[in-house]
Design a protein around this motif. Structure first.
Motif, PDB file in Angstrom:
ATOM      1  N   TRP A 124       0.827  -1.202   0.000  1.00 51.09           N
ATOM      2  CA  TRP A 124       0.000   0.000   0.000  1.00 51.09           C
ATOM      3  C   TRP A 124       0.863   1.255   0.000  1.00 51.09           C
ATOM      4  N   PHE A 125       1.841   1.319   0.896  1.00 47.52           N
ATOM      5  CA  PHE A 125       2.678   2.515   0.972  1.00 47.52           C
ATOM      6  C   PHE A 125       3.507   2.701  -0.299  1.00 47.52           C
ATOM      7  N   THR A 126       3.986   1.615  -0.877  1.00 50.81           N
ATOM      8  CA  THR A 126       4.752   1.707  -2.124  1.00 50.81           C
ATOM      9  C   THR A 126       3.875   2.253  -3.248  1.00 50.81           C
ATOM     10  N   ARG A 127       2.683   1.715  -3.369  1.00 51.64           N
ATOM     11  CA  ARG A 127       1.771   2.167  -4.428  1.00 51.64           C
ATOM     12  C   ARG A 127       1.280   3.585  -4.166  1.00 51.64           C
ATOM     13  N   ALA A 128       1.004   3.914  -2.893  1.00 49.93           N
ATOM     14  CA  ALA A 128       0.540   5.267  -2.559  1.00 49.93           C
ATOM     15  C   ALA A 128       1.622   6.293  -2.897  1.00 49.93           C
ATOM     16  N   ARG A 129       2.880   5.949  -2.627  1.00 51.51           N
ATOM     17  CA  ARG A 129       3.978   6.860  -2.965  1.00 51.51           C
ATOM     18  C   ARG A 129       4.008   7.117  -4.465  1.00 51.51           C
ATOM     19  N   GLY A 130       3.846   6.074  -5.248  1.00 59.36           N
ATOM     20  CA  GLY A 130       3.806   6.235  -6.703  1.00 59.36           C
ATOM     21  C   GLY A 130       2.664   7.139  -7.145  1.00 59.36           C
ATOM     22  N   LEU A 131       1.492   6.967  -6.528  1.00 63.72           N
ATOM     23  CA  LEU A 131       0.352   7.820  -6.866  1.00 63.72           C
ATOM     24  C   LEU A 131       0.599   9.273  -6.474  1.00 63.72           C
ATOM     25  N   PHE A 132       1.209   9.481  -5.296  1.00 62.82           N
ATOM     26  CA  PHE A 132       1.567  10.839  -4.882  1.00 62.82           C
ATOM     27  C   PHE A 132       2.514  11.464  -5.896  1.00 62.82           C
ATOM     28  N   GLU A 133       3.528  10.713  -6.308  1.00 63.09           N
ATOM     29  CA  GLU A 133       4.502  11.244  -7.264  1.00 63.09           C
ATOM     30  C   GLU A 133       3.831  11.606  -8.586  1.00 63.09           C
ATOM     31  N   GLU A 134       2.916  10.755  -9.064  1.00 64.27           N
ATOM     32  CA  GLU A 134       2.196  11.058 -10.305  1.00 64.27           C
ATOM     33  C   GLU A 134       1.359  12.324 -10.156  1.00 64.27           C
ATOM     34  N   ALA A 135       0.619  12.414  -9.053  1.00 55.39           N
ATOM     35  CA  ALA A 135      -0.236  13.585  -8.833  1.00 55.39           C
ATOM     36  C   ALA A 135       0.596  14.856  -8.711  1.00 55.39           C
ATOM     37  N   LEU A 136       1.709  14.786  -8.002  1.00 56.61           N
ATOM     38  CA  LEU A 136       2.565  15.962  -7.860  1.00 56.61           C
ATOM     39  C   LEU A 136       3.167  16.381  -9.190  1.00 56.61           C
ATOM     40  N   GLN A 137       3.504  15.405 -10.030  1.00 61.53           N
ATOM     41  CA  GLN A 137       4.033  15.739 -11.354  1.00 61.53           C
ATOM     42  C   GLN A 137       2.987  16.501 -12.162  1.00 61.53           C
ATOM     43  N   GLU A 138       1.726  16.082 -12.071  1.00 61.43           N
ATOM     44  CA  GLU A 138       0.647  16.789 -12.766  1.00 61.43           C
ATOM     45  C   GLU A 138       0.494  18.209 -12.221  1.00 61.43           C
ATOM     46  N   ILE A 139       0.630  18.364 -10.902  1.00 64.33           N
ATOM     47  CA  ILE A 139       0.514  19.689 -10.296  1.00 64.33           C
ATOM     48  C   ILE A 139       1.660  20.582 -10.757  1.00 64.33           C
ATOM     49  N   ARG A 140       2.844  20.012 -10.904  1.00 63.82           N
ATOM     50  CA  ARG A 140       4.026  20.796 -11.301  1.00 63.82           C
ATOM     51  C   ARG A 140       3.957  21.245 -12.755  1.00 63.82           C
ATOM     52  N   GLU A 141       3.305  20.432 -13.590  1.00 64.19           N
ATOM     53  CA  GLU A 141       3.220  20.754 -15.021  1.00 64.19           C
ATOM     54  C   GLU A 141       2.142  21.792 -15.236  1.00 64.19           C
ATOM     55  N   PRO A 142       2.433  22.799 -16.025  1.00 67.00           N
ATOM     56  CA  PRO A 142       1.398  23.791 -16.302  1.00 67.00           C
ATOM     57  C   PRO A 142       0.260  23.140 -17.110  1.00 67.00           C
ATOM     58  N   SER A 143      -0.965  23.453 -16.713  1.00 65.60           N
ATOM     59  CA  SER A 143      -2.099  22.899 -17.442  1.00 65.60           C
ATOM     60  C   SER A 143      -2.418  23.778 -18.638  1.00 65.60           C
ATOM     61  N   ALA A 144      -3.216  23.236 -19.555  1.00 65.99           N
ATOM     62  CA  ALA A 144      -3.609  23.992 -20.744  1.00 65.99           C
ATOM     63  C   ALA A 144      -4.460  25.193 -20.353  1.00 65.99           C
ATOM     64  N   ASP A 145      -5.119  25.129 -19.186  1.00 63.16           N
ATOM     65  CA  ASP A 145      -5.980  26.221 -18.732  1.00 63.16           C
ATOM     66  C   ASP A 145      -5.195  27.356 -18.111  1.00 63.16           C
TER      67      ASP A 145
END
Length: 146
Positions: A124-145
């Motif tokens: 669970w913690f391994t997978r949750a860390r991966g999900l956090f990293e993915e979500a943070l990468q999306e937050i760091r990338e500028p969105s089209a909006d």
């Protein structure tokens, strides 16, 4: 979960202060410990990448960690332009003096679980860390909006 994350963040601030560091320096020290435990040599540029800092900022971190007696720097024998960062022999003992009680409590907590349950928690913690990293990468990338 949010409460646990907030507690961990406040804890990092308190631990950093006890070790005579700031949180960024402690984070970088953690990456250096991780590399050391894995038997890896870490160069300043790699540390900058892992910590998401500029090379100039990492130079400041390394200056402070070296002054505090946690690390030493040496030229990379394969490339004199690079600097290899190594832990000082006494650093781990100093760090464990502060983190030790936390690790002891976590060890006692894990003792309450069966191996199969620990495997589920680890997954669970391994997978949750991966999900956090993915979500943070999306937050760091500028969105089209933006």
């Amino acid at each position: 979960m949010d409460r646990m994350i907030a507690t961990a963040q406040f804890g990092q601030q308190d631990i950093a202060r006890r070790l005579g560091l700031n949180v960024t320096d402690l984070t970088c020290l953690g990456f250096l410990i991780e590399a050391s435990m894995a038997g890896e040599e870490l160069v300043a540029g790699d540390l900058a990448e892992r910590a998401r800092l500029t090379t100039g900022a990492v130079t400041g971190v390394l200056n402070r960690l070296e002054r505090a007696g946690y690390i030493r720097r040496a030229p990379d024998p394969g490339d004199r332009r690079r600097v290899v960062v190594a832990m000082e022999e006494t650093a781990q003992e100093r760090i464990l003096a502060v983190y030790g009680p936390v690790y002891q409590r976590l060890g006692a907590l894990f003792a309450d679980y069966e191996d199969e349950e620990i495997a589920v928690l680890t997954d669970w913690f391994t997978r949750a860390r991966g999900l956090f990293e993915e979500a943070l990468q999306e937050i760091r990338e500028p969105s089209a909006d933006s």
